[in-house]
Design an enzyme around this catalytic site. Structure first.
Site, PDB file in Angstrom:
ATOM      1  N   SER A  53     -35.144 112.169  69.504  1.00  0.00           N
ATOM      2  CA  SER A  53     -34.288 113.256  70.366  1.00  0.00           C
ATOM      3  C   SER A  53     -33.994 112.508  71.703  1.00  0.00           C
ATOM      4  O   SER A  53     -34.863 111.630  72.010  1.00  0.00           O
ATOM      5  CB  SER A  53     -35.202 114.503  70.431  1.00  0.00           C
ATOM      6  OG  SER A  53     -35.427 115.004  69.440  1.00  0.00           O
TER       7      SER A  53
HETATM    8  N1  SAH Z   1     -39.558 114.625  66.924  1.00  0.00           N
HETATM    9  C1  SAH Z   1     -38.818 113.525  66.407  1.00  0.00           C
HETATM   10  C2  SAH Z   1     -37.612 114.196  65.855  1.00  0.00           C
HETATM   11  C3  SAH Z   1     -36.921 113.528  64.747  1.00  0.00           C
HETATM   12  S1  SAH Z   1     -35.398 114.397  63.943  1.00  0.00           S
HETATM   13  C4  SAH Z   1     -38.612 112.553  67.352  1.00  0.00           C
HETATM   14  O1  SAH Z   1     -38.651 112.605  68.403  1.00  0.00           O
HETATM   15  O2  SAH Z   1     -38.220 111.356  66.897  1.00  0.00           O
HETATM   16  C5  SAH Z   1     -36.219 115.639  62.777  1.00  0.00           C
HETATM   17  C6  SAH Z   1     -37.030 115.289  61.786  1.00  0.00           C
HETATM   18  O3  SAH Z   1     -37.144 116.281  61.191  1.00  0.00           O
HETATM   19  C7  SAH Z   1     -36.304 114.149  61.121  1.00  0.00           C
HETATM   20  O4  SAH Z   1     -37.265 112.990  60.896  1.00  0.00           O
HETATM   21  C8  SAH Z   1     -36.255 114.966  59.729  1.00  0.00           C
HETATM   22  O5  SAH Z   1     -36.268 113.938  58.523  1.00  0.00           O
HETATM   23  C9  SAH Z   1     -37.316 116.035  59.518  1.00  0.00           C
HETATM   24  N2  SAH Z   1     -37.474 117.082  58.871  1.00  0.00           N
HETATM   25  C10 SAH Z   1     -36.096 117.983  58.388  1.00  0.00           C
HETATM   26  N3  SAH Z   1     -36.358 118.604  57.781  1.00  0.00           N
HETATM   27  C11 SAH Z   1     -37.911 118.603  57.546  1.00  0.00           C
HETATM   28  C12 SAH Z   1     -38.439 119.382  56.693  1.00  0.00           C
HETATM   29  N4  SAH Z   1     -38.326 120.553  56.229  1.00  0.00           N
HETATM   30  N5  SAH Z   1     -39.980 119.045  56.912  1.00  0.00           N
HETATM   31  C13 SAH Z   1     -40.331 118.256  57.529  1.00  0.00           C
HETATM   32  N6  SAH Z   1     -39.673 117.211  58.416  1.00  0.00           N
HETATM   33  C14 SAH Z   1     -38.484 117.794  58.247  1.00  0.00           C
END
Ligand code: SAH
Length: 221
Positions: A54
């Protein structure tokens, strides 16, 4: 490791503990080598598996809304790069404790979870990480004083609401599609849901089979 140049440019982020946490966590270590040169930009970046880390301001904005105190048990859905996880470790650690003791984070991609753990451990953080469907939460460690969801769903997943402690705070992007997501701060008082809109956002989708069943939604809007 250089400090984030942009933290000083955020008048909205008034919490000094949060600003200090941002100065301590090196974002460059959480992104793949080819995009590392852009790590100090206030912008999202690709991290593999079609996912993104993000934008730092959004991480700060969401975290500030959680009003974390040392010792707060915190659940993150979407570990991704682990950068947000590190910030949560910083803010929930009591002095003398290993940072991460109170932090639980769920990711659906094994690769991302493993990479995140490697970097987090290298930096001295020991959060609890799990690979699975975050829409189910992490019931074994519930209830949580704070829940942060970093992927967007069309509906509030019931398990997450049920795992939020009385007096707890949840920050979650909700919206039917990428063009119409809002960030919400949801709080639980006497079992009742109170909601505050924190503005428009754009997140990758929360992918979960359980959300096809309306029985797993909390309808509140
Ligand atoms: N907090 C992270 C944001 C990553 S983007 C950072 O700053 O790097 C969101 C993440 O949510 C992705 O890695 C995606 O794979 C994960 N995601 C999507 N659906 C999900 C689910 N049902 N359970 C767990 N993770 C999930």
């Amino acid at each position: 490791m250089a400090k984030f140049p942009w933290a000083e440019r955020w008048p909205e982020i008034y919490d000094p503990r949060l600003r200090a946490a941002f100065a301590r966590v090196p974002r460059g270590l959480f992104v793949p080598e080819p995009v590392r040169q852009w790590a100090d930009r206030d912008a999202p970046l690709p991290i593999g598996e079609g996912q993104t880390i993000s934008q730092p301001f959004i991480v700060a904005w969401m975290t500030q809304a959680l009003a974390l105190q040392p010792g707060d048990r915190t659940l993150e859905i979407g570990t991704g790069s682990g950068f947000q996880t590190a910030i949560l470790c910083e803010l929930t650690a009591r002095s003398g404790e290993t940072p991460g003791l109170h932090v639980y984070s769920v990711e659906r991609f094994t690769t991302l979870s493993q990479q995140a753990m490697t970097v987090l451990n290298h930096l001295g953080y020991s959060p609890h990480l799990m690979v699975g469907d975050g829409a189910q939460g992490w019931p074994e460690a519930a209830p949580y004083a704070a829940i942060i969801v970093t992927a967007a769903a069309a509906h509030l997943p019931r398990p997450l609401w049920e795992q939020l402690a009385e007096g707890g705070r949840m920050v979650i992007p909700l919206g039917a599609n990428a063009e119409s997501q809002s960030l919400w701060l949801l709080t639980k008082h006497a079992g009742q849901l109170h909601a505050e809109n924190l503005g428009d956002v754009r997140f990758v989708p929360l992918v979960s089979p359980i959300l096809h069943d309306p029985a797993n939604w909390v309808e509140w809007m």
